[in-house]
Write an enzyme that holds these catalytic residues in place. Structure first.
Site, PDB file in Angstrom:
ATOM      1  N   TYR A 108       0.779  -1.160   0.113  1.00  0.00           N
ATOM      2  CA  TYR A 108      -0.086  -0.068   0.172  1.00  0.00           C
ATOM      3  C   TYR A 108       0.939   1.167   0.128  1.00  0.00           C
ATOM      4  O   TYR A 108       1.748   1.337   0.727  1.00  0.00           O
ATOM      5  CB  TYR A 108      -0.844  -0.108   1.054  1.00  0.00           C
ATOM      6  N   ASP A 110      -6.488  13.795 -25.141  1.00  0.00           N
ATOM      7  CA  ASP A 110      -6.885  12.342 -24.772  1.00  0.00           C
ATOM      8  C   ASP A 110      -6.105  11.528 -25.765  1.00  0.00           C
ATOM      9  O   ASP A 110      -6.526  11.190 -26.919  1.00  0.00           O
ATOM     10  CB  ASP A 110      -8.225  11.820 -24.709  1.00  0.00           C
ATOM     11  N   LYS A 120      -2.455   0.351 -25.307  1.00  0.00           N
ATOM     12  CA  LYS A 120      -2.960   0.302 -26.498  1.00  0.00           C
ATOM     13  C   LYS A 120      -1.770   0.173 -27.721  1.00  0.00           C
ATOM     14  O   LYS A 120      -0.880  -0.566 -27.444  1.00  0.00           O
ATOM     15  CB  LYS A 120      -4.001   1.581 -27.001  1.00  0.00           C
ATOM     16  N   GLU A 159      -0.327   4.847  -0.801  1.00  0.00           N
ATOM     17  CA  GLU A 159      -1.209   6.049  -0.894  1.00  0.00           C
ATOM     18  C   GLU A 159      -0.317   7.342  -0.790  1.00  0.00           C
ATOM     19  O   GLU A 159       0.605   7.336   0.093  1.00  0.00           O
ATOM     20  CB  GLU A 159      -2.228   6.360  -0.016  1.00  0.00           C
ATOM     21  N   ARG A 176      -2.344  -2.729 -18.795  1.00  0.00           N
ATOM     22  CA  ARG A 176      -3.628  -2.121 -18.811  1.00  0.00           C
ATOM     23  C   ARG A 176      -3.351  -0.829 -17.677  1.00  0.00           C
ATOM     24  O   ARG A 176      -3.224  -1.374 -16.508  1.00  0.00           O
ATOM     25  CB  ARG A 176      -4.570  -2.925 -18.523  1.00  0.00           C
ATOM     26  N   THR A 208      -3.439   5.964 -22.157  1.00  0.00           N
ATOM     27  CA  THR A 208      -3.522   4.675 -21.601  1.00  0.00           C
ATOM     28  C   THR A 208      -2.306   4.059 -22.187  1.00  0.00           C
ATOM     29  O   THR A 208      -1.514   4.603 -23.192  1.00  0.00           O
ATOM     30  CB  THR A 208      -4.719   3.939 -22.153  1.00  0.00           C
TER      31      THR A 208
HETATM   32  N1  DSN Z   1     -12.349   0.743 -25.131  1.00  0.00           N
HETATM   33  C1  DSN Z   1     -11.625   1.668 -25.771  1.00  0.00           C
HETATM   34  C2  DSN Z   1     -11.352   1.479 -27.311  1.00  0.00           C
HETATM   35  O1  DSN Z   1     -11.487   0.289 -27.595  1.00  0.00           O
HETATM   36  O2  DSN Z   1     -11.095   2.438 -28.180  1.00  0.00           O
HETATM   37  C3  DSN Z   1     -11.817   3.089 -25.541  1.00  0.00           C
HETATM   38  O3  DSN Z   1     -11.603   2.947 -24.001  1.00  0.00           O
END
Ligand code: DSN
Length: 429
Positions: free
Chosen positions: A62, A208, A237, A64, A243, A234
């Site tokens: 933990y 974003d 991707k 924080e 993730r 993120t």
């Molecule tokens: N689920 C993602 C996508 O496929 O683009 C977006 O959050």
């Protein structure tokens, strides 16, 4: 003599030994990943090193707070791991500040809003139905409930962003924040123009870049970092990490971003995932990563071109990045039917709304196709003709026999690209 009863469940057994039922599900999923062509634009295959960090004993802690300012003791090594992730993220994206704690893209966006807006403020973002995201102000999402979102879309004729219209809306609606970025937009986004619009409207600019983070890291898509006040991403991707999410910002917003993430909306960070992000940033800093991202885009162009030659309509006429949208209307089927047929043939795609879609999001008139996974797997332009042929034949197939036949061809192709990175791993320690 009786064996004394165990005082605890076994903690040092392997997954196979302890939970064969769950272990079998993971093996089945591994087999699915090995034997199908993954064309979901937001997915990728993380490296063994990333998965080792994500499966490490850092999950036990933990912490924080932030490096050097934790609420609990014992964070010496966790501090060092998070500091490494922060330093690498800043170096990779040439950012003044990085927060690597967001558990995913949605909380990263939430934190960016918390840091820049008050409830009820006006925000301009891309319409979900035209390629935006749930967290860009969908009425049923926290973003649409907390803030007054107005939306821009694409032009009907070109299916590309109309910057003059975006400027007009931004000025008319007195927005406090403009959000650039998309989940289903195949073209380069002009962040310099967005900055200009934000300045004219007296608004802040948030980007974003979840989808294109890997391309940006490799310098294949122009970076939003010099132009935006805050950039969310993120890590799983195109960036090909674990993730999770992250936020980059100017130094002036650093404190607000950090307090928005913790204690604003999250508690203890996922230290194992932060460590895996550090590994992913390290991988993205290698020269090979640039070669990979170049190939992602080259494959995407080749696949879109090949689909176009087979007679499908490609939204906006092509792609500049890792994804494209297929308009199924001329084929007389919807996105759900097409993705079901494709899946039966071992091709995994998602149904997707296309601009000005006449169908609901549960059906859609389109498919979104991405090349990050197949490129990680090693496929190149030469294979994209075959992939386009499989996909086109699958979505136009009229019987199951044909779909199964295509499935066999898909497996035969994938046999040449064995994906050793999908093998089960032992955690780092
Ligand atoms: N689920 C993602 C996508 O496929 O683009 C977006 O959050």
């Amino acid at each position: 003599m009786l064996t004394p009863a165990r005082t605890d469940v076994r903690l040092d057994g392997t997954l196979d030994e302890v939970d064969p039922e769950l272990a079998a599900l993971v093996r089945d999923e591994e087999e699915r990943q090995r034997t199908t062509l993954a064309l979901i634009a937001s997915e990728n295959y993380a490296s063994v090193a990333v998965r080792q960090a994500a499966g490490s004993i850092l999950t036990n802690k933990y912490s924080e707070g932030y490096p050097g300012k934790r609420y609990y003791a014992g964070n010496r090594w966790v501090d060092a791991a998070e500091a490494l992730a922060i330093e690498r993220a800043k170096r990779l994206f040439e950012a003044e500040h990085a927060n690597v704690q967001p558990h995913a893209g949605a909380p990263a966006n939430m934190a960016a809003y918390f840091a820049t807006l008050n409830p009820g403020d006006a925000v301009l973002a891309m319409e979900l139905a035209q390629g935006g995201h749930l967290t860009h102000g969908a009425s049923f999402n926290f973003s649409g409930k907390l803030y007054r979102f107005v939306h821009y879309g694409v032009r009907r004729d070109t299916e590309t962003l109309d910057y003059d219209e975006i400027e007009a809306i931004a000025r008319r609606e007195h927005v406090k924040l403009i959000v650039a970025g998309a989940t289903a937009y195949p073209r380069v986004i002009d962040f310099a123009r967005f900055r200009e619009i934000a300045d004219l409207a007296g608004a802040r600019l948030m980007v974003d870049m979840a989808h294109i983070a890997g391309l940006v890291a490799a310098g294949i898509h122009p970076s939003p970092v010099p132009f935006a006040d805050v950039v969310t991403l993120t890590t799983h991707k195109t960036l090909r990490g674990p993730r999770g999410g992250a936020i980059l910002s100017r130094q002036a917003l650093a404190r607000k971003i950090d307090t928005a993430v913790f204690p604003g909306l999250q508690g203890g960070p996922l230290d194992h995932i932060i460590a895996a992000k550090a590994v992913a940033f390290h991988e993205a800093l290698q020269p090979e990563f640039r070669t990979y991202q170049r190939q992602v885009v080259a494959n995407c162009k080749a696949l879109a071109d090949a689909m176009g030659r087979l007679g499908t309509r490609i939204v906006s006429g092509g792609t500049d990045n890792h994804l494209f949208l297929v308009d199924l209307t001329p084929l007389g089927l919807d996105g759900q039917q097409a993705s079901d047929k494709a899946e039966a043939a071992g091709l995994i795609v998602n149904k997707n709304l296309i601009p000005f879609d006449a169908l609901p999001s549960t059906r859609t008139s389109g498919l979104r196709v991405g090349t990050a996974c197949v490129t990680t797997r090693g496929l190149r332009e030469g294979e994209m003709d075959s992939v386009a042929g499989f996909l086109h034949r699958a979505i136009t197939a009229e019987d199951e026999e044909t779909l199964h036949g295509i499935g066999r061809e898909v497996r035969a192709l994938l046999d040449d690209f064995p994906a050793p990175f999908l093998a089960p791993i032992a955690p780092a320690s």
